[in-house]
Design a protein around this motif. Sequence first.
Motif, mmCIF file in Angstrom:
data_model
loop_
_atom_site.group_PDB
_atom_site.id
_atom_site.type_symbol
_atom_site.label_atom_id
_atom_site.label_comp_id
_atom_site.label_asym_id
_atom_site.label_seq_id
_atom_site.Cartn_x
_atom_site.Cartn_y
_atom_site.Cartn_z
ATOM 1 N N ARG A 654 0.823 -1.206 0.000
ATOM 2 C CA ARG A 654 0.000 0.000 0.000
ATOM 3 C C ARG A 654 0.860 1.261 0.000
ATOM 4 N NH1 ARG A 654 -2.625 -1.072 4.151
ATOM 5 N NH2 ARG A 654 -1.535 0.239 5.674
ATOM 6 N N ASN A 655 1.996 1.234 0.677
ATOM 7 C CA ASN A 655 2.823 2.430 0.784
ATOM 8 C C ASN A 655 3.953 2.480 -0.254
ATOM 9 O OD1 ASN A 655 1.258 3.141 2.993
ATOM 10 N ND2 ASN A 655 2.725 2.232 4.474
ATOM 11 N N TRP A 656 4.390 1.323 -0.744
ATOM 12 C CA TRP A 656 5.579 1.291 -1.605
ATOM 13 C C TRP A 656 5.257 0.632 -2.926
ATOM 14 C CZ3 TRP A 656 9.630 3.866 0.426
ATOM 15 C CH2 TRP A 656 9.659 4.079 1.816
ATOM 16 N N THR A 657 6.104 0.913 -3.875
ATOM 17 C CA THR A 657 5.989 0.282 -5.193
ATOM 18 C C THR A 657 7.416 0.010 -5.695
ATOM 19 O OG1 THR A 657 5.179 0.475 -7.436
ATOM 20 C CG2 THR A 657 5.987 2.482 -6.425
ATOM 21 N N ILE A 658 7.602 -1.047 -6.490
ATOM 22 C CA ILE A 658 8.905 -1.429 -7.046
ATOM 23 C C ILE A 658 8.771 -1.543 -8.548
ATOM 24 C CG2 ILE A 658 8.493 -3.910 -6.695
ATOM 25 C CD1 ILE A 658 11.497 -4.120 -6.063
ATOM 26 N N THR A 659 9.695 -1.016 -9.233
ATOM 27 C CA THR A 659 9.676 -0.990 -10.699
ATOM 28 C C THR A 659 11.001 -1.575 -11.195
ATOM 29 O OG1 THR A 659 8.325 1.005 -10.660
ATOM 30 C CG2 THR A 659 9.422 0.434 -12.743
ATOM 31 N N ARG A 660 10.961 -2.522 -12.141
ATOM 32 C CA ARG A 660 12.170 -3.126 -12.692
ATOM 33 C C ARG A 660 12.763 -2.208 -13.758
ATOM 34 N NH1 ARG A 660 12.710 -9.219 -15.315
ATOM 35 N NH2 ARG A 660 14.958 -9.096 -15.764
ATOM 36 N N ILE A 661 14.032 -1.929 -13.608
ATOM 37 C CA ILE A 661 14.716 -1.066 -14.580
ATOM 38 C C ILE A 661 15.392 -1.898 -15.647
ATOM 39 C CG2 ILE A 661 16.497 0.695 -14.851
ATOM 40 C CD1 ILE A 661 15.993 1.543 -11.995
ATOM 41 N N SER A 662 16.137 -2.936 -15.226
ATOM 42 C CA SER A 662 16.819 -3.829 -16.154
ATOM 43 C C SER A 662 16.854 -5.203 -15.518
ATOM 44 C CB SER A 662 18.231 -3.324 -16.455
ATOM 45 O OG SER A 662 19.013 -3.315 -15.264
ATOM 46 N N GLY A 663 17.636 -6.082 -16.131
ATOM 47 C CA GLY A 663 17.679 -7.430 -15.606
ATOM 48 C C GLY A 663 18.329 -7.516 -14.252
ATOM 49 N N ASP A 664 19.140 -6.533 -13.894
ATOM 50 C CA ASP A 664 19.847 -6.569 -12.610
ATOM 51 C C ASP A 664 19.432 -5.457 -11.672
ATOM 52 O OD1 ASP A 664 21.280 -8.772 -13.443
ATOM 53 O OD2 ASP A 664 22.903 -7.573 -14.295
ATOM 54 N N TYR A 665 18.662 -4.494 -12.117
ATOM 55 C CA TYR A 665 18.334 -3.325 -11.291
ATOM 56 C C TYR A 665 16.832 -3.106 -11.246
ATOM 57 C CZ TYR A 665 23.299 -2.205 -11.459
ATOM 58 O OH TYR A 665 24.647 -2.244 -11.341
ATOM 59 N N ALA A 666 16.404 -2.530 -10.076
ATOM 60 C CA ALA A 666 15.004 -2.141 -9.877
ATOM 61 C C ALA A 666 14.996 -0.857 -9.079
ATOM 62 C CB ALA A 666 14.220 -3.244 -9.170
ATOM 63 N N GLN A 667 13.782 -0.234 -8.999
ATOM 64 C CA GLN A 667 13.656 1.063 -8.325
ATOM 65 C C GLN A 667 12.503 0.995 -7.353
ATOM 66 O OE1 GLN A 667 12.344 4.867 -10.343
ATOM 67 N NE2 GLN A 667 14.570 5.270 -10.184
ATOM 68 N N VAL A 668 12.760 1.403 -6.090
ATOM 69 C CA VAL A 668 11.756 1.416 -5.020
ATOM 70 C C VAL A 668 11.411 2.862 -4.726
ATOM 71 C CG1 VAL A 668 11.242 0.792 -2.638
ATOM 72 C CG2 VAL A 668 12.622 -0.737 -4.056
ATOM 73 N N SER A 669 10.074 3.162 -4.652
ATOM 74 C CA SER A 669 9.624 4.534 -4.384
ATOM 75 C C SER A 669 8.336 4.492 -3.597
ATOM 76 C CB SER A 669 9.439 5.308 -5.688
ATOM 77 O OG SER A 669 8.477 4.658 -6.504
ATOM 78 N N LEU A 670 7.967 5.676 -3.012
ATOM 79 C CA LEU A 670 6.724 5.789 -2.261
ATOM 80 C C LEU A 670 5.537 5.750 -3.211
ATOM 81 C CD1 LEU A 670 7.532 8.470 0.463
ATOM 82 C CD2 LEU A 670 6.938 6.070 0.832
ATOM 83 N N LYS A 671 4.550 5.030 -2.773
ATOM 84 C CA LYS A 671 3.332 4.929 -3.589
ATOM 85 C C LYS A 671 2.307 5.973 -3.175
ATOM 86 C CE LYS A 671 0.026 1.403 -5.152
ATOM 87 N NZ LYS A 671 -0.388 -0.005 -5.009
ATOM 88 N N ILE A 672 2.340 6.411 -1.893
ATOM 89 C CA ILE A 672 1.392 7.392 -1.376
ATOM 90 C C ILE A 672 2.021 8.768 -1.415
ATOM 91 C CG2 ILE A 672 0.227 5.670 0.038
ATOM 92 C CD1 ILE A 672 1.801 6.621 2.418
ATOM 93 N N GLY A 673 1.196 9.824 -1.170
ATOM 94 C CA GLY A 673 1.700 11.185 -1.264
ATOM 95 C C GLY A 673 2.543 11.599 -0.088
ATOM 96 N N PHE A 674 2.323 11.003 1.056
ATOM 97 C CA PHE A 674 3.087 11.399 2.234
ATOM 98 C C PHE A 674 3.200 10.204 3.150
ATOM 99 C CE2 PHE A 674 3.204 12.827 6.651
ATOM 100 C CZ PHE A 674 4.319 13.654 6.628
ATOM 101 N N LEU A 675 4.445 10.052 3.749
ATOM 102 C CA LEU A 675 4.683 9.004 4.712
ATOM 103 C C LEU A 675 5.435 9.608 5.874
ATOM 104 C CD1 LEU A 675 4.417 5.979 5.355
ATOM 105 C CD2 LEU A 675 6.646 5.633 4.290
ATOM 106 N N GLU A 676 4.964 9.287 7.053
ATOM 107 C CA GLU A 676 5.549 9.871 8.257
ATOM 108 C C GLU A 676 7.004 9.427 8.387
ATOM 109 O OE1 GLU A 676 4.738 10.040 13.080
ATOM 110 O OE2 GLU A 676 3.438 8.881 11.747
ATOM 111 N N SER A 677 7.796 10.367 8.921
ATOM 112 C CA SER A 677 9.216 10.079 9.103
ATOM 113 C C SER A 677 9.395 8.906 10.037
ATOM 114 C CB SER A 677 9.946 11.307 9.666
ATOM 115 O OG SER A 677 9.850 12.394 8.777
ATOM 116 N N GLY A 678 10.433 8.083 9.709
ATOM 117 C CA GLY A 678 10.716 6.911 10.521
ATOM 118 C C GLY A 678 11.545 5.917 9.725
ATOM 119 N N ILE A 679 11.802 4.781 10.312
ATOM 120 C CA ILE A 679 12.585 3.730 9.690
ATOM 121 C C ILE A 679 11.650 2.580 9.374
ATOM 122 C CG2 ILE A 679 14.492 2.097 9.997
ATOM 123 C CD1 ILE A 679 15.793 4.105 11.836
#
Length: 910
Positions: A654-679
């Motif tokens: 719900r909060n994250w999305t992953i996109t494949r860039i190439s056969g060895d690389y992918a990209q992780v980014s926020l899916k929602i508009g805002f996420l509270e600071s934290g780990i």
Amino acid sequence: MYSLHEGSGLVLLVVLAGLQIAAEGRGTPPCRPGFSEDVYKVVVPDITEKGQPLFNVRFISCGRGGLVQFECSNPSDFRIDAYGVVYAARTLQHSVLPASPLQIKASDTTTQQQWVTQVRLTPSTRSGQQVQEDAVPPVMSKDLKEIAFPSRNTDSQLKRMKRDWVIPPINVPENSRGPFPQELVRIRSDHDKNRSLRYSVTGPGADQPPTGIFIIDPISGELSVNKPLDREHIPNFHLRAHAVDLNGNQVENPIDIVINVIDMNDNRPEFTHQIWNGTVPEGSKPGTFVMTVTSVDKDDPKTANGMLRYKILSQNPESPTSNMFTINNKTGGIITVAAGLDREKVPQYTLIIQATDMEGNPMYGLSNTATAVIRVTDINDNPPEFTAETFFGEVPENRVNVIVANLTVTDKDQPNTPAWNAVYKITGGDPTGRFSVPTDPTTNEGLVTVVKPIDYEISRTYVLTVEARNEVPLARGIHSPRQSTATVSIRVIDVNESPYFEPNPKLIKLEEGMIPETTLTTFTAQDPDRFMQQSIRYSKLSDPANWLRIDPNTGRVTTTAVLDRESPFVKNSLYNATFLASDSGVPPASGTGTLQIFLLDINDNAPKVFPQEAEICEKPEPNAINITALDGDLNPNAGPFAFELAHRPSDVRRNWTITRISGDYAQVSLKIGFLESGIYEIPIIITDSGNLPMSNTSYLRIKVCQCDINGDCTDQQHIMAAGLGTGAIISILLCIIILLILVLMFVVWMKRRDKERQAKQLLIDPEDDVRDNILKYDEEGGGEEDQDYDLSQLQQPDTIEPDAIKPVGIRRLDERPLHPEPQYPMRSAAPHPGDIGDFINEGLKAADNDPTAPPYDSLLVFDYEGSGSTAGSLSSLNSSSSGGDQDYDYLNDWGPRFRKLADMYGGSDD
């Protein structure tokens, strides 16, 4: 006889003395006065005018000066002046000349000694005109010659003067024996007929250095030499003759006179070197040039006196003949004239060379000798010859750089030369080049050396053919004899050789993951000793991962653990293990072999996310995280990878999305508009591309934070997360340790200071108040006697009873000796308590300066005050009196160290 040019008005006569001067030198005889000749022969003109000078007789006065007077036997026809010049007293003709000789007498006016000479007059046969032209002055018995000089033209001053005549040189032999002075020439002018003239000469040898060689009679004009001449020093002299009247006016042009010194053979030839060294090769043909000797002679080289000739006087040794050499008698060049020069027989010749002047005339010439040393140089006319036909040697197998045999040769040529140095060459018996024969530079021996390993199992003996030559070829016509070739027999000794693995290294290929106790291969060694019955045992020498085991008898290699290609002991998929093979020989020999295992990759490692930690801003744009996967396997068991977010927990997708860039690389980014600071830990499923794909769930630790316009985290947590670095922590710890050390040192110093105070509490400084201190002098006393202190001695002298005073002369054993007592300082009767310190210090100074005081380490007595002291009484401290009637409270004012006394004597019940 030289004639004057017609019309000459003046005649300057130069009479040449023809005296023969002997060349052989001898000492100058003592001066003997008298005429120079016993008889003079003079030729006079047919007609002689009155007053015309005819001749001059020379008288050797030996320093008598004007004391000698001359007289003539015919004064009517002739007159003679004081200088010996004879003039015509009247006009004379040859018909009236006296037939008898004219006698001239010289008398010494002092000693009355007389000398007589005769003059024979001979008339001239020429006509009067010819005589006038010649105007020959009287010629003496020395065959004098007359030389006429041009005179000035008196007809007109506008006419130029006639060209000067060239006077022939006057030749004078060197080394004349005298007597001196010796007449050379006579200079006269025709102006002396009517007036008196004075003659002089100038130039080097006369009035210029070297002066005094030539002198001239100013009256008669006779020029003489005054000492022997040396041609080698000065070969000629250039003089100028002058004629002036009595007033010093020049009456004739100066004339130049050249006097040549005639060379005499008075110098021997001198060789430029006394010993001459030359060389000639042995076997040289006749006519070979050897050397040139040179000699010089100081005499005139244009005369026979300086012409040298050379010859050989002797030859040593006279072998093979006595005339091996000859010399050019003019140039001094030495050449060979005979064959047979052999250095091995005669290495050197010595010749005595003679140089003689006078063109070699042995009777008149002077000679000198020198030595010529001719060294016969070596040529290669003797080949090297072996001392034996066969040489023997032995060598263990597999040994290199070992000398097997020493080959000795003889050579008659000169040692240590290219014609003597031997060069050895193997001409047979060594087709594989396992031997070489270098030359020992000292002994010239051939050193048979093994340069390649020798195998006993292949060849047990070697027979070599060796030829010896020199560094330079043999001389023409010389051939190598049979003795220049030798045979070398070499025996090979069998030794226990090490087993060897074949091949080494051995490479095998296996897949990783082999289970334990799997047989990989058989790794065996070979024993090169075929003639020895030996067994081989195997052991493991190096196995970094401890994966293998080898059978000691068969060499079979098995696994003891699973082979992993990804192990750190595997480099580039290659694993190396070393094994040892040992035989049973005496002593045993061993060899090593390397087994290389190439591990083929299998898909036995799941991929992992990389990086494992990342940061992202609260807002999704423009932030994204690029990730990849790490897989220990190789392609095709690694990438390309498949990336997927896990389904659990549910908020991940719900909060994250992953996109494949190439056969060895992918990209992780926020899916929602805002996420509270934290780990946040994001589970990601990664799958590789192996034949049997492997998947793995890896957690990506993402920190969400507030960011600035540049996309960098700015919240406090980011700052706090940084924490302290390792360097800062180490610096803080070092500071704390240093501080603790300083505190510990301070505590130790304080304790030591307290101990020093307790140990030296009786020592005070001069500035301290004596009432607050007790002085300790470190005396140990003299025993029990010193424990009985008589405090009455501290009482004032005026209050003590007379009978209580110790008589003078009655002292204790520990008291100072009886000497004149020093004058200690006198004090007032009632000193203030504050002056006790000063009193004690003054007493110490007086005791230190007392020459009668005992040494420092002796017993000091301080209870003796001396007689007649005016110090105040200290009777209040007398322990023998009753303490009840005294008030000791004032001791409390002296400080804490006197309070004990106040308590002891204050009468307190306590």
